[in-house]
Scaffold this active site. Structure first.
Site, PDB file in Angstrom:
ATOM      1  N   ASN A 134     -12.952  -3.111   2.691  1.00 29.82           N
ATOM      2  CA  ASN A 134     -13.851  -1.981   2.900  1.00 29.82           C
ATOM      3  C   ASN A 134     -14.883  -1.933   1.773  1.00 29.82           C
ATOM      4  O   ASN A 134     -14.545  -2.188   0.615  1.00 29.82           O
ATOM      5  CB  ASN A 134     -13.056  -0.677   2.920  1.00 29.82           C
ATOM      6  N   ASP A 136       0.854  -1.195   0.000  1.00 26.35           N
ATOM      7  CA  ASP A 136       0.000   0.000   0.000  1.00 26.35           C
ATOM      8  C   ASP A 136       0.890   1.246   0.000  1.00 26.35           C
ATOM      9  O   ASP A 136       1.899   1.314   0.707  1.00 26.35           O
ATOM     10  CB  ASP A 136      -0.904  -0.007   1.244  1.00 26.35           C
ATOM     11  N   ILE A 137       0.489   2.239  -0.788  1.00 28.09           N
ATOM     12  CA  ILE A 137       1.282   3.467  -0.922  1.00 28.09           C
ATOM     13  C   ILE A 137       1.249   4.301   0.368  1.00 28.09           C
ATOM     14  O   ILE A 137       2.140   5.131   0.592  1.00 28.09           O
ATOM     15  CB  ILE A 137       0.766   4.288  -2.138  1.00 28.09           C
ATOM     16  N   HIS A 155     -10.369  -5.261  -2.896  1.00 27.15           N
ATOM     17  CA  HIS A 155      -9.024  -5.571  -2.420  1.00 27.15           C
ATOM     18  C   HIS A 155      -9.088  -5.968  -0.963  1.00 27.15           C
ATOM     19  O   HIS A 155      -9.893  -5.428  -0.199  1.00 27.15           O
ATOM     20  CB  HIS A 155      -8.086  -4.370  -2.595  1.00 27.15           C
ATOM     21  N   VAL A 180     -10.989   3.014  -3.478  1.00 25.03           N
ATOM     22  CA  VAL A 180     -10.676   2.488  -4.807  1.00 25.03           C
ATOM     23  C   VAL A 180     -11.694   1.388  -5.114  1.00 25.03           C
ATOM     24  O   VAL A 180     -11.808   0.399  -4.371  1.00 25.03           O
ATOM     25  CB  VAL A 180      -9.235   1.932  -4.876  1.00 25.03           C
TER      26      VAL A 180
HETATM   27  P1  5GP Z   1      -9.672   1.528   0.375  1.00 24.41           P
HETATM   28  O1  5GP Z   1      -9.701   2.892   1.020  1.00 24.41           O
HETATM   29  O2  5GP Z   1     -10.401   1.545  -0.948  1.00 24.41           O
HETATM   30  O3  5GP Z   1     -10.084   0.398   1.245  1.00 24.41           O
HETATM   31  O4  5GP Z   1      -8.141   1.236   0.087  1.00 24.41           O
HETATM   32  C1  5GP Z   1      -7.471   1.748  -1.004  1.00 24.41           C
HETATM   33  C2  5GP Z   1      -6.008   1.690  -0.665  1.00 24.41           C
HETATM   34  O5  5GP Z   1      -5.274   1.885  -1.861  1.00 24.41           O
HETATM   35  C3  5GP Z   1      -5.560   2.789   0.301  1.00 24.41           C
HETATM   36  O6  5GP Z   1      -5.023   2.199   1.485  1.00 24.41           O
HETATM   37  C4  5GP Z   1      -4.525   3.577  -0.485  1.00 24.41           C
HETATM   38  O7  5GP Z   1      -3.428   3.977   0.298  1.00 24.41           O
HETATM   39  C5  5GP Z   1      -4.104   2.593  -1.567  1.00 24.41           C
HETATM   40  N1  5GP Z   1      -3.695   3.209  -2.825  1.00 24.41           N
HETATM   41  C6  5GP Z   1      -4.346   4.201  -3.500  1.00 24.41           C
HETATM   42  N2  5GP Z   1      -3.704   4.517  -4.626  1.00 24.41           N
HETATM   43  C7  5GP Z   1      -2.604   3.695  -4.657  1.00 24.41           C
HETATM   44  C8  5GP Z   1      -1.541   3.565  -5.594  1.00 24.41           C
HETATM   45  O8  5GP Z   1      -1.451   4.241  -6.620  1.00 24.41           O
HETATM   46  N3  5GP Z   1      -0.588   2.640  -5.308  1.00 24.41           N
HETATM   47  C9  5GP Z   1      -0.639   1.851  -4.171  1.00 24.41           C
HETATM   48  N4  5GP Z   1       0.346   0.977  -3.994  1.00 24.41           N
HETATM   49  N5  5GP Z   1      -1.632   1.966  -3.278  1.00 24.41           N
HETATM   50  C10 5GP Z   1      -2.612   2.878  -3.519  1.00 24.41           C
END
Ligand code: 5GP
Length: 125
Positions: free
Chosen positions: A87, A30-31, A100, A96
């Site tokens: 989530n 995760d970034i 995931h 996103v």
């Molecule tokens: P969500 O909030 O949808 O459950 O998780 C999305 C996750 O994707 C977040 O923890 C966010 O940090 C990660 N994320 C968003 N954009 C990128 C990206 O471009 N690269 C990586 N490696 N992680 C990302």
């Protein structure tokens, strides 16, 4: 469904620190890590939310959890433990829209996992 940033990672259009890949799934760091080891495990087939998983995709989603266990074994987190989170939509904190599994490891994690930001009292509201 429109492409997300995760489709671009699958297609190698943007870089990611990939820790696991097979025909069905990809996992990468995760970034914005929320634990010392924070990876996202995604299906290569785009599914927007948990609500959109079809009966035919149940095995694929189960596979994501097997991949998590394999990553835990490979990185030494299996026995001390870790957390897996998916989530869903706004209240779930999804940002996103390509499903995931978050895998959080490397430190003891608190429970419950959130802090209530708004106390909702229907009597006072
Ligand atoms: P969500 O909030 O949808 O459950 O998780 C999305 C996750 O994707 C977040 O923890 C966010 O940090 C990660 N994320 C968003 N954009 C990128 C990206 O471009 N690269 C990586 N490696 N992680 C990302």
């Amino acid at each position: 469904m429109s492409d997300t940033i995760f489709t671009k990672i699958i297609n190698r259009e943007i870089p990611a620190d990939i820790v696991y890949e097979d025909d069905l799934a990809l996992a990468f760091k995760d970034i914005n890590p929320q634990a010392p080891f924070h990876v996202l495990i995604i299906p290569k087939q785009a599914i927007a939310t948990v609500n959109d998983i079809t009966q035919e995709q149940r095995e694929l989603v189960g596979h994501l959890y097997w991949v998590a266990s394999e990553i835990a074994r490979q990185n030494g987190y299996a026995s001390e433990g870790y957390r897996l989170v998916m989530n869903c939509n706004e209240f779930g904190g999804q940002t996103v829209y390509h499903i995931h599994v978050h895998m959080l490891a490397g430190k003891p994690l608190g429970w419950p996992p959130y802090q209530e930001r708004i106390k909702h009292n229907p009597v006072e509201a």
